[in-house]
Design a protein around this motif. Structure first.
Motif, short mmCIF file in Angstrom:
data_model
loop_
_atom_site.label_atom_id
_atom_site.label_comp_id
_atom_site.label_asym_id
_atom_site.label_seq_id
_atom_site.Cartn_x
_atom_site.Cartn_y
_atom_site.Cartn_z
N LYS A 1 10.44 -10.23 5.58
CA LYS A 1 11.19 -9.02 5.93
C LYS A 1 12.00 -8.55 4.72
N ALA A 2 12.67 -9.49 4.06
CA ALA A 2 13.47 -9.17 2.88
C ALA A 2 12.60 -8.56 1.78
N TYR A 3 11.41 -9.13 1.58
CA TYR A 3 10.47 -8.63 0.57
C TYR A 3 10.09 -7.17 0.86
N VAL A 4 9.72 -6.91 2.11
CA VAL A 4 9.32 -5.56 2.51
C VAL A 4 10.47 -4.57 2.31
N PHE A 5 11.67 -4.97 2.71
CA PHE A 5 12.83 -4.10 2.52
C PHE A 5 13.07 -3.81 1.04
N GLY A 6 12.98 -4.84 0.20
CA GLY A 6 13.18 -4.64 -1.23
C GLY A 6 12.13 -3.73 -1.83
N LEU A 7 10.89 -3.90 -1.37
CA LEU A 7 9.78 -3.13 -1.93
C LEU A 7 9.89 -1.64 -1.58
N LEU A 8 10.44 -1.35 -0.39
CA LEU A 8 10.42 0.04 0.09
C LEU A 8 11.78 0.73 0.09
N HIS A 9 12.82 0.08 -0.46
CA HIS A 9 14.16 0.69 -0.37
C HIS A 9 14.22 2.04 -1.09
N ASP A 10 13.39 2.23 -2.13
CA ASP A 10 13.38 3.48 -2.90
C ASP A 10 12.14 4.32 -2.63
N ILE A 11 11.47 4.10 -1.50
CA ILE A 11 10.20 4.80 -1.24
C ILE A 11 10.38 6.32 -1.18
N PRO B 1 4.47 8.82 -10.25
CA PRO B 1 4.46 7.62 -11.09
C PRO B 1 5.78 7.45 -11.84
N GLY B 2 6.16 6.20 -12.09
CA GLY B 2 7.38 5.97 -12.86
C GLY B 2 7.86 4.53 -12.76
N PRO B 3 8.89 4.20 -13.53
CA PRO B 3 9.41 2.83 -13.54
C PRO B 3 10.04 2.39 -12.23
N TRP B 4 10.26 3.32 -11.30
CA TRP B 4 10.85 2.95 -10.02
C TRP B 4 9.97 1.96 -9.26
N GLY B 5 8.66 1.97 -9.53
CA GLY B 5 7.76 1.03 -8.87
C GLY B 5 8.07 -0.41 -9.24
N ASN B 6 8.23 -0.68 -10.53
CA ASN B 6 8.56 -2.04 -10.96
C ASN B 6 9.99 -2.42 -10.59
N HIS B 7 10.88 -1.44 -10.54
CA HIS B 7 12.24 -1.70 -10.04
C HIS B 7 12.15 -2.21 -8.60
N CYS B 8 11.32 -1.57 -7.78
CA CYS B 8 11.15 -1.99 -6.38
C CYS B 8 10.50 -3.36 -6.29
N ASP C 1 0.83 -1.21 0.00
CA ASP C 1 0.00 0.00 0.00
C ASP C 1 0.87 1.26 0.00
N LEU C 2 1.97 1.24 0.75
CA LEU C 2 2.88 2.38 0.78
C LEU C 2 3.49 2.62 -0.60
N LEU C 3 3.86 1.54 -1.29
CA LEU C 3 4.43 1.69 -2.63
C LEU C 3 3.39 2.25 -3.59
N GLN C 4 2.16 1.72 -3.52
CA GLN C 4 1.09 2.21 -4.39
C GLN C 4 0.83 3.69 -4.16
N ASP C 5 0.82 4.09 -2.89
CA ASP C 5 0.62 5.49 -2.54
C ASP C 5 1.77 6.35 -3.09
N GLY C 6 2.99 5.82 -2.99
CA GLY C 6 4.15 6.54 -3.52
C GLY C 6 4.07 6.73 -5.02
N LEU C 7 3.57 5.70 -5.70
CA LEU C 7 3.46 5.78 -7.16
C LEU C 7 2.34 6.73 -7.60
N ARG C 8 1.34 6.89 -6.75
CA ARG C 8 0.31 7.90 -7.06
C ARG C 8 0.90 9.30 -6.97
N SER C 9 1.82 9.50 -6.03
CA SER C 9 2.47 10.81 -5.87
C SER C 9 3.49 11.08 -6.97
#
Length: 198
Positions: free
Chosen positions: A48-58, A20-27, A10-18
């Protein structure tokens, strides 16, 4: 403290609304790789690893910035109480624990620069920091990339790539491969994995 997988998505989706860009799929690719490598290692928590990977570029939620995305991500996660994720937002860009190897613009205020320097100097790296550094270096918006080709691409775009940082990435890959007794590319399903919108 870290969010759940669903909260992180949800945090990533919210970030992409603010922003948008290819950084979402990179994450998403980094999260996939982190989870798979953690599973293969056996002594790391895949969720834990998944969450860290998903949000490293938040920090990219805050707009198009270079070094700024490090301080933005760190500060944002600290505000939410996710100190472990904040640490990953900080460490993923500094393989050798030094700022002089950063590739990109130093587009930060003096206050932000001091924040990064101070936090980095007080940080002790662990296997999760190293895991996300590796995953960041093989994660593309279109899927899992060859680590050397990705570094060559960065070198072409920015005009340089510090040899120490290059060597550190290769060492990270070899270290995790030794731990898993498997190829990183095989574990991360390089040929098959494609990130999809969550």
């Amino acid at each position: 403290m870290i969010p759940t997988r669903k909260e992180a998505e949800d945090l990533l989706q919210d970030g992409l609304r603010s922003n948008p860009g290819p950084w979402g799929n990179h994450c998403r690719t980094a999260a996939h790789c982190a989870e798979k490598i953690a599973e293969a290692c056996g002594d790391l928590d895949p969720d834990k690893a998944y969450v860290f990977g998903l949000l490293h570029d938040i920090g990219r939620k805050c707009g198009v910035r270079h070094l700024g995305h490090v301080s933005d991500g760190y500060s944002y996660m600290m505000r939410l109480g996710y100190d472990e994720v904040a640490k990953i937002c900080l460490t993923h860009s500094f393989q050798n624990h030094t700022m002089h190897e950063y590739i990109g613009k130093f587009d930060v205020s003096e206050e932000e620069l001091d924040l990064i320097k101070t936090a980095l100097s007080n940080t002790v790296y662990d296997e999760y920091d190293r895991l996300i550094q590796l995953c960041d270096s093989i994660a593309g918006a279109e899927g899992v990339l060859d680590i050397e080709k990705r570094m060559e691409d960065v070198k072409e775009r920015y005009g340089f790539y510090p040899q120490e940082k290059w060597n550190a990435n290769i060492d990270l890959m070899h270290s995790f491969e030794k731990k898993m007794n498997k190829s990183v590319y095989a574990v991360c399903e390089k040929e098959a994995f494609r990130p999809n919108a969550l």
